[in-house]
Motif scaffolding. Structure first.
Motif, PDB file in Angstrom:
ATOM      1  N   CYS A 273       4.154 -35.898  56.127  1.00  0.00           N
ATOM      2  CA  CYS A 273       3.124 -36.855  55.706  1.00  0.00           C
ATOM      3  C   CYS A 273       3.450 -37.568  54.395  1.00  0.00           C
ATOM      4  CB  CYS A 273       1.749 -36.187  55.626  1.00  0.00           C
ATOM      5  SG  CYS A 273       1.237 -35.457  57.194  1.00  0.00           S
ATOM      6  N   THR A 274       4.714 -37.532  53.981  1.00  0.00           N
ATOM      7  CA  THR A 274       5.119 -38.256  52.770  1.00  0.00           C
ATOM      8  C   THR A 274       6.313 -39.177  53.011  1.00  0.00           C
ATOM      9  OG1 THR A 274       6.678 -36.569  51.953  1.00  0.00           O
ATOM     10  CG2 THR A 274       4.354 -36.314  51.325  1.00  0.00           C
ATOM     11  N   LEU A 275       6.813 -39.241  54.238  1.00  0.00           N
ATOM     12  CA  LEU A 275       7.997 -40.049  54.531  1.00  0.00           C
ATOM     13  C   LEU A 275       7.687 -41.525  54.308  1.00  0.00           C
ATOM     14  CD1 LEU A 275      10.916 -40.128  55.607  1.00  0.00           C
ATOM     15  CD2 LEU A 275       9.939 -40.341  57.907  1.00  0.00           C
ATOM     16  N   MET A 276       8.567 -42.192  53.582  1.00  0.00           N
ATOM     17  CA  MET A 276       8.396 -43.609  53.281  1.00  0.00           C
ATOM     18  C   MET A 276       9.626 -44.392  53.752  1.00  0.00           C
ATOM     19  SD  MET A 276       5.467 -43.750  51.710  1.00  0.00           S
ATOM     20  CE  MET A 276       5.476 -45.353  50.959  1.00  0.00           C
ATOM     21  N   ALA A 277       9.382 -45.590  54.231  1.00  0.00           N
ATOM     22  CA  ALA A 277      10.480 -46.478  54.615  1.00  0.00           C
ATOM     23  C   ALA A 277      10.934 -47.235  53.365  1.00  0.00           C
ATOM     24  CB  ALA A 277      10.038 -47.430  55.712  1.00  0.00           C
ATOM     25  N   ASP A 278      11.527 -46.480  52.430  1.00  0.00           N
ATOM     26  CA  ASP A 278      11.972 -47.065  51.174  1.00  0.00           C
ATOM     27  C   ASP A 278      13.495 -47.159  51.144  1.00  0.00           C
ATOM     28  OD1 ASP A 278      12.763 -44.420  50.753  1.00  0.00           O
ATOM     29  OD2 ASP A 278      11.253 -44.031  49.235  1.00  0.00           O
ATOM     30  N   LEU A 279      14.018 -47.826  50.132  1.00  0.00           N
ATOM     31  CA  LEU A 279      15.456 -48.066  50.053  1.00  0.00           C
ATOM     32  C   LEU A 279      16.278 -46.783  49.911  1.00  0.00           C
ATOM     33  CD1 LEU A 279      17.747 -50.083  50.091  1.00  0.00           C
ATOM     34  CD2 LEU A 279      17.385 -50.429  47.631  1.00  0.00           C
ATOM     35  N   PRO A 280      15.902 -45.827  49.046  1.00  0.00           N
ATOM     36  CA  PRO A 280      16.716 -44.604  48.959  1.00  0.00           C
ATOM     37  C   PRO A 280      16.794 -43.839  50.286  1.00  0.00           C
ATOM     38  CG  PRO A 280      15.269 -44.769  47.050  1.00  0.00           C
ATOM     39  CD  PRO A 280      14.851 -45.852  48.014  1.00  0.00           C
ATOM     40  N   THR A 281      15.681 -43.774  51.015  1.00  0.00           N
ATOM     41  CA  THR A 281      15.700 -43.067  52.297  1.00  0.00           C
ATOM     42  C   THR A 281      16.496 -43.850  53.329  1.00  0.00           C
ATOM     43  OG1 THR A 281      13.507 -42.197  51.726  1.00  0.00           O
ATOM     44  CG2 THR A 281      14.262 -41.880  53.992  1.00  0.00           C
ATOM     45  N   ARG A 282      16.386 -45.179  53.309  1.00  0.00           N
ATOM     46  CA  ARG A 282      17.188 -45.997  54.222  1.00  0.00           C
ATOM     47  C   ARG A 282      18.675 -45.791  53.957  1.00  0.00           C
ATOM     48  NH1 ARG A 282      17.323 -52.180  53.316  1.00  0.00           N
ATOM     49  NH2 ARG A 282      15.084 -51.886  53.251  1.00  0.00           N
ATOM     50  N   GLU A 283      19.072 -45.802  52.697  1.00  0.00           N
ATOM     51  CA  GLU A 283      20.493 -45.606  52.385  1.00  0.00           C
ATOM     52  C   GLU A 283      20.964 -44.207  52.791  1.00  0.00           C
ATOM     53  OE1 GLU A 283      20.784 -46.762  48.267  1.00  0.00           O
ATOM     54  OE2 GLU A 283      21.040 -48.874  48.812  1.00  0.00           O
ATOM     55  N   ARG A 284      20.126 -43.211  52.609  1.00  0.00           N
ATOM     56  CA  ARG A 284      20.466 -41.855  53.064  1.00  0.00           C
ATOM     57  C   ARG A 284      20.670 -41.842  54.578  1.00  0.00           C
ATOM     58  NH1 ARG A 284      16.684 -36.436  52.132  1.00  0.00           N
ATOM     59  NH2 ARG A 284      18.136 -34.966  53.078  1.00  0.00           N
ATOM     60  N   LEU A 285      19.792 -42.542  55.297  1.00  0.00           N
ATOM     61  CA  LEU A 285      19.904 -42.598  56.754  1.00  0.00           C
ATOM     62  C   LEU A 285      21.150 -43.371  57.183  1.00  0.00           C
ATOM     63  CD1 LEU A 285      18.622 -41.809  59.448  1.00  0.00           C
ATOM     64  CD2 LEU A 285      17.313 -43.949  59.343  1.00  0.00           C
ATOM     65  N   ILE A 286      21.445 -44.469  56.518  1.00  0.00           N
ATOM     66  CA  ILE A 286      22.663 -45.233  56.832  1.00  0.00           C
ATOM     67  C   ILE A 286      23.885 -44.332  56.706  1.00  0.00           C
ATOM     68  CG2 ILE A 286      24.199 -47.073  56.001  1.00  0.00           C
ATOM     69  CD1 ILE A 286      21.550 -48.585  55.221  1.00  0.00           C
ATOM     70  N   ARG A 287      23.976 -43.593  55.618  1.00  0.00           N
ATOM     71  CA  ARG A 287      25.115 -42.684  55.415  1.00  0.00           C
ATOM     72  C   ARG A 287      25.169 -41.619  56.506  1.00  0.00           C
ATOM     73  NH1 ARG A 287      23.403 -43.848  49.998  1.00  0.00           N
ATOM     74  NH2 ARG A 287      25.146 -44.786  48.838  1.00  0.00           N
ATOM     75  N   TYR A 288      24.025 -41.053  56.823  1.00  0.00           N
ATOM     76  CA  TYR A 288      23.958 -40.007  57.851  1.00  0.00           C
ATOM     77  C   TYR A 288      24.440 -40.536  59.207  1.00  0.00           C
ATOM     78  CZ  TYR A 288      22.032 -36.367  60.847  1.00  0.00           C
ATOM     79  OH  TYR A 288      21.884 -35.378  61.789  1.00  0.00           O
ATOM     80  N   ILE A 289      23.907 -41.706  59.590  1.00  0.00           N
ATOM     81  CA  ILE A 289      24.284 -42.282  60.884  1.00  0.00           C
ATOM     82  C   ILE A 289      25.774 -42.620  60.897  1.00  0.00           C
ATOM     83  CG2 ILE A 289      23.987 -44.263  62.426  1.00  0.00           C
ATOM     84  CD1 ILE A 289      21.014 -44.309  61.498  1.00  0.00           C
ATOM     85  N   ARG A 290      26.260 -43.242  59.849  1.00  0.00           N
ATOM     86  CA  ARG A 290      27.684 -43.594  59.792  1.00  0.00           C
ATOM     87  C   ARG A 290      28.575 -42.358  59.889  1.00  0.00           C
ATOM     88  NH1 ARG A 290      28.087 -48.006  54.882  1.00  0.00           N
ATOM     89  NH2 ARG A 290      27.266 -49.814  56.033  1.00  0.00           N
ATOM     90  N   GLU A 291      28.192 -41.286  59.226  1.00  0.00           N
ATOM     91  CA  GLU A 291      29.013 -40.071  59.263  1.00  0.00           C
ATOM     92  C   GLU A 291      29.098 -39.490  60.672  1.00  0.00           C
ATOM     93  OE1 GLU A 291      27.302 -37.621  56.203  1.00  0.00           O
ATOM     94  OE2 GLU A 291      28.281 -38.759  54.606  1.00  0.00           O
ATOM     95  N   PHE A 292      28.002 -39.583  61.431  1.00  0.00           N
ATOM     96  CA  PHE A 292      28.025 -39.079  62.813  1.00  0.00           C
ATOM     97  C   PHE A 292      28.626 -40.110  63.772  1.00  0.00           C
ATOM     98  CE2 PHE A 292      25.668 -38.157  66.891  1.00  0.00           C
ATOM     99  CZ  PHE A 292      26.445 -37.068  67.229  1.00  0.00           C
ATOM    100  N   SER A 293      28.414 -41.380  63.499  1.00  0.00           N
ATOM    101  CA  SER A 293      28.931 -42.487  64.306  1.00  0.00           C
ATOM    102  C   SER A 293      28.508 -42.401  65.775  1.00  0.00           C
ATOM    103  CB  SER A 293      30.464 -42.544  64.189  1.00  0.00           C
ATOM    104  OG  SER A 293      30.941 -43.736  64.750  1.00  0.00           O
ATOM    105  N   PRO A 294      27.198 -42.438  66.023  1.00  0.00           N
ATOM    106  CA  PRO A 294      26.726 -42.312  67.409  1.00  0.00           C
ATOM    107  C   PRO A 294      26.938 -43.586  68.228  1.00  0.00           C
ATOM    108  CG  PRO A 294      24.885 -42.755  65.966  1.00  0.00           C
ATOM    109  CD  PRO A 294      26.091 -42.601  65.084  1.00  0.00           C
ATOM    110  N   ASP A 295      26.958 -43.385  69.541  1.00  0.00           N
ATOM    111  CA  ASP A 295      26.977 -44.506  70.483  1.00  0.00           C
ATOM    112  C   ASP A 295      25.558 -44.945  70.833  1.00  0.00           C
ATOM    113  OD1 ASP A 295      29.910 -44.537  71.095  1.00  0.00           O
ATOM    114  OD2 ASP A 295      29.433 -42.480  71.675  1.00  0.00           O
ATOM    115  N   LEU A 296      24.621 -43.986  70.750  1.00  0.00           N
ATOM    116  CA  LEU A 296      23.228 -44.219  71.134  1.00  0.00           C
ATOM    117  C   LEU A 296      22.332 -43.523  70.121  1.00  0.00           C
ATOM    118  CD1 LEU A 296      20.969 -45.023  73.225  1.00  0.00           C
ATOM    119  CD2 LEU A 296      21.454 -42.833  74.366  1.00  0.00           C
ATOM    120  N   ILE A 297      21.282 -44.221  69.680  1.00  0.00           N
ATOM    121  CA  ILE A 297      20.275 -43.646  68.790  1.00  0.00           C
ATOM    122  C   ILE A 297      18.912 -43.818  69.451  1.00  0.00           C
ATOM    123  CG2 ILE A 297      19.106 -43.774  66.561  1.00  0.00           C
ATOM    124  CD1 ILE A 297      21.694 -44.960  65.395  1.00  0.00           C
TER     125      ILE A 297
END
Length: 148
Positions: A78-102
Protein backbone atom coordinates in the motif's frame (compact mmCIF):
# COMPACT_ATOMS: atom_id res chain seq x y z
CA UNK A 1 11.64 -17.95 -23.96
CA UNK A 2 12.27 -15.88 -20.87
CA UNK A 3 8.99 -14.83 -19.25
CA UNK A 4 8.62 -12.24 -16.48
CA UNK A 5 5.48 -11.81 -14.44
CA UNK A 6 5.41 -8.60 -12.40
CA UNK A 7 2.83 -8.39 -9.63
CA UNK A 8 2.36 -5.88 -6.88
CA UNK A 9 1.96 -8.50 -4.15
CA UNK A 10 2.84 -12.09 -3.43
CA UNK A 11 -0.06 -14.11 -4.82
CA UNK A 12 -0.90 -11.71 -7.68
CA UNK A 13 1.18 -13.65 -10.20
CA UNK A 14 0.08 -17.00 -8.83
CA UNK A 15 -3.63 -16.18 -9.13
CA UNK A 16 -3.34 -14.51 -12.52
CA UNK A 17 -0.94 -16.80 -14.40
CA UNK A 18 0.28 -19.58 -12.10
CA UNK A 19 -1.15 -22.32 -14.31
CA UNK A 20 0.42 -20.87 -17.44
CA UNK A 21 3.74 -20.46 -15.62
CA UNK A 22 3.75 -24.15 -14.77
CA UNK A 23 3.02 -25.05 -18.40
CA UNK A 24 5.74 -22.72 -19.67
CA UNK A 25 8.30 -24.21 -17.29
CA UNK A 26 7.27 -27.72 -18.36
CA UNK A 27 7.81 -26.64 -21.98
CA UNK A 28 11.36 -25.57 -21.14
CA UNK A 29 10.91 -21.81 -20.79
CA UNK A 30 12.52 -19.76 -18.01
CA UNK A 31 9.93 -18.03 -15.83
CA UNK A 32 10.46 -15.41 -13.15
CA UNK A 33 7.94 -13.85 -10.77
CA UNK A 34 8.54 -10.42 -9.26
CA UNK A 35 6.48 -9.16 -6.35
CA UNK A 36 7.12 -5.45 -5.98
CA UNK A 37 5.76 -5.30 -2.41
CA UNK A 38 6.91 -7.29 0.62
CA UNK A 39 3.58 -8.60 1.91
CA UNK A 40 3.59 -6.64 5.18
CA UNK A 41 -0.01 -5.44 4.86
CA UNK A 42 -1.68 -8.60 3.67
CA UNK A 43 -3.57 -9.69 6.79
CA UNK A 44 -6.22 -8.24 9.07
CA UNK A 45 -4.85 -9.84 12.28
CA UNK A 46 -1.17 -10.72 11.74
CA UNK A 47 1.36 -7.92 12.19
CA UNK A 48 3.63 -6.69 9.39
CA UNK A 49 6.69 -8.78 10.32
CA UNK A 50 4.70 -11.94 10.90
CA UNK A 51 2.76 -11.71 7.65
CA UNK A 52 5.88 -10.74 5.64
CA UNK A 53 7.65 -13.86 6.93
CA UNK A 54 4.63 -16.01 6.12
CA UNK A 55 4.37 -14.57 2.60
CA UNK A 56 8.11 -15.17 2.03
CA UNK A 57 7.66 -18.86 2.93
CA UNK A 58 4.62 -19.11 0.66
CA UNK A 59 6.53 -17.53 -2.22
CA UNK A 60 9.42 -19.96 -1.74
CA UNK A 61 6.96 -22.86 -1.85
CA UNK A 62 5.37 -21.46 -5.03
CA UNK A 63 8.78 -21.10 -6.66
CA UNK A 64 9.66 -24.69 -5.86
CA UNK A 65 6.30 -26.06 -6.98
CA UNK A 66 6.16 -24.13 -10.25
CA UNK A 67 9.88 -24.26 -11.00
CA UNK A 68 10.18 -20.47 -11.27
CA UNK A 69 12.52 -17.90 -9.78
CA UNK A 70 10.64 -15.70 -7.32
CA UNK A 71 11.92 -12.25 -6.32
CA UNK A 72 10.28 -9.94 -3.79
CA UNK A 73 11.19 -6.31 -3.33
CA UNK A 74 11.37 -4.48 0.00
CA UNK A 75 8.53 -2.00 -0.62
CA UNK A 76 5.74 -2.06 1.97
CA UNK A 77 2.23 -2.97 0.82
CA UNK A 78 0.00 0.00 0.00
CA UNK A 79 2.96 2.36 -0.45
CA UNK A 80 4.14 1.52 -3.98
CA UNK A 81 4.52 4.64 -6.11
CA UNK A 82 5.08 5.03 -9.84
CA UNK A 83 8.03 7.35 -9.20
CA UNK A 84 11.35 7.77 -10.98
CA UNK A 85 13.56 5.83 -8.50
CA UNK A 86 11.23 2.82 -8.62
CA UNK A 87 10.97 3.02 -12.41
CA UNK A 88 14.76 3.06 -12.73
CA UNK A 89 15.02 0.09 -10.35
CA UNK A 90 12.50 -1.77 -12.50
CA UNK A 91 14.32 -0.87 -15.73
CA UNK A 92 17.54 -2.32 -14.31
CA UNK A 93 15.76 -5.44 -13.07
CA UNK A 94 14.06 -6.09 -16.41
CA UNK A 95 17.25 -5.45 -18.39
CA UNK A 96 19.23 -7.83 -16.19
CA UNK A 97 16.72 -10.64 -16.82
CA UNK A 98 16.12 -9.65 -20.47
CA UNK A 99 12.69 -11.24 -20.89
CA UNK A 100 10.92 -11.95 -24.16
CA UNK A 101 7.49 -11.50 -22.54
CA UNK A 102 6.35 -9.42 -19.56
CA UNK A 103 2.92 -9.85 -17.96
CA UNK A 104 1.69 -7.39 -15.35
CA UNK A 105 -1.31 -5.50 -13.96
CA UNK A 106 -3.54 -3.18 -15.89
CA UNK A 107 -3.12 0.51 -15.13
CA UNK A 108 -6.80 0.98 -14.20
CA UNK A 109 -6.97 -1.75 -11.52
CA UNK A 110 -8.96 -1.38 -8.29
CA UNK A 111 -5.85 -1.50 -6.03
CA UNK A 112 -3.39 1.40 -5.89
CA UNK A 113 -0.37 -0.97 -5.76
CA UNK A 114 -1.67 -2.82 -8.83
CA UNK A 115 -2.17 0.45 -10.70
CA UNK A 116 1.32 1.65 -9.74
CA UNK A 117 2.83 -1.65 -10.87
CA UNK A 118 1.07 -1.45 -14.23
CA UNK A 119 2.11 2.17 -14.63
CA UNK A 120 5.74 1.39 -13.75
CA UNK A 121 5.85 -1.42 -16.31
CA UNK A 122 4.26 0.81 -18.94
CA UNK A 123 6.61 3.72 -18.16
CA UNK A 124 9.67 1.47 -18.21
CA UNK A 125 8.72 -0.36 -21.40
CA UNK A 126 10.05 2.02 -24.05
CA UNK A 127 13.06 3.03 -21.97
CA UNK A 128 14.29 -0.57 -21.83
CA UNK A 129 15.94 0.04 -25.21
CA UNK A 130 17.22 3.57 -24.49
CA UNK A 131 20.95 3.26 -23.72
CA UNK A 132 21.50 6.55 -21.88
CA UNK A 133 18.87 5.85 -19.22
CA UNK A 134 20.29 3.63 -16.46
CA UNK A 135 23.52 3.19 -18.46
CA UNK A 136 25.02 0.94 -15.77
CA UNK A 137 22.89 -1.91 -17.18
CA UNK A 138 23.07 -2.39 -20.97
CA UNK A 139 19.93 -1.44 -22.87
CA UNK A 140 17.93 -4.28 -24.38
CA UNK A 141 18.39 -4.78 -28.11
CA UNK A 142 14.78 -5.88 -28.59
CA UNK A 143 11.60 -4.77 -26.88
CA UNK A 144 9.87 -7.56 -24.93
CA UNK A 145 6.23 -8.25 -25.70
CA UNK A 146 4.11 -6.56 -23.02
CA UNK A 147 0.38 -7.20 -23.51
CA UNK A 148 -1.61 -4.38 -21.94
Amino acid sequence: MRILMIGAHQDDNEFRVGGMARKWVAAGHEVRFLSMCNGCGGHHIMGPREISARRAKESAAVAEYLGVTYDTWDIDDCTLMADLPTRERLIRYIREFSPDLIISHRTNDYHADHRATGQLVQDASYILTVPHTCPDVPAMRFMPVIPI
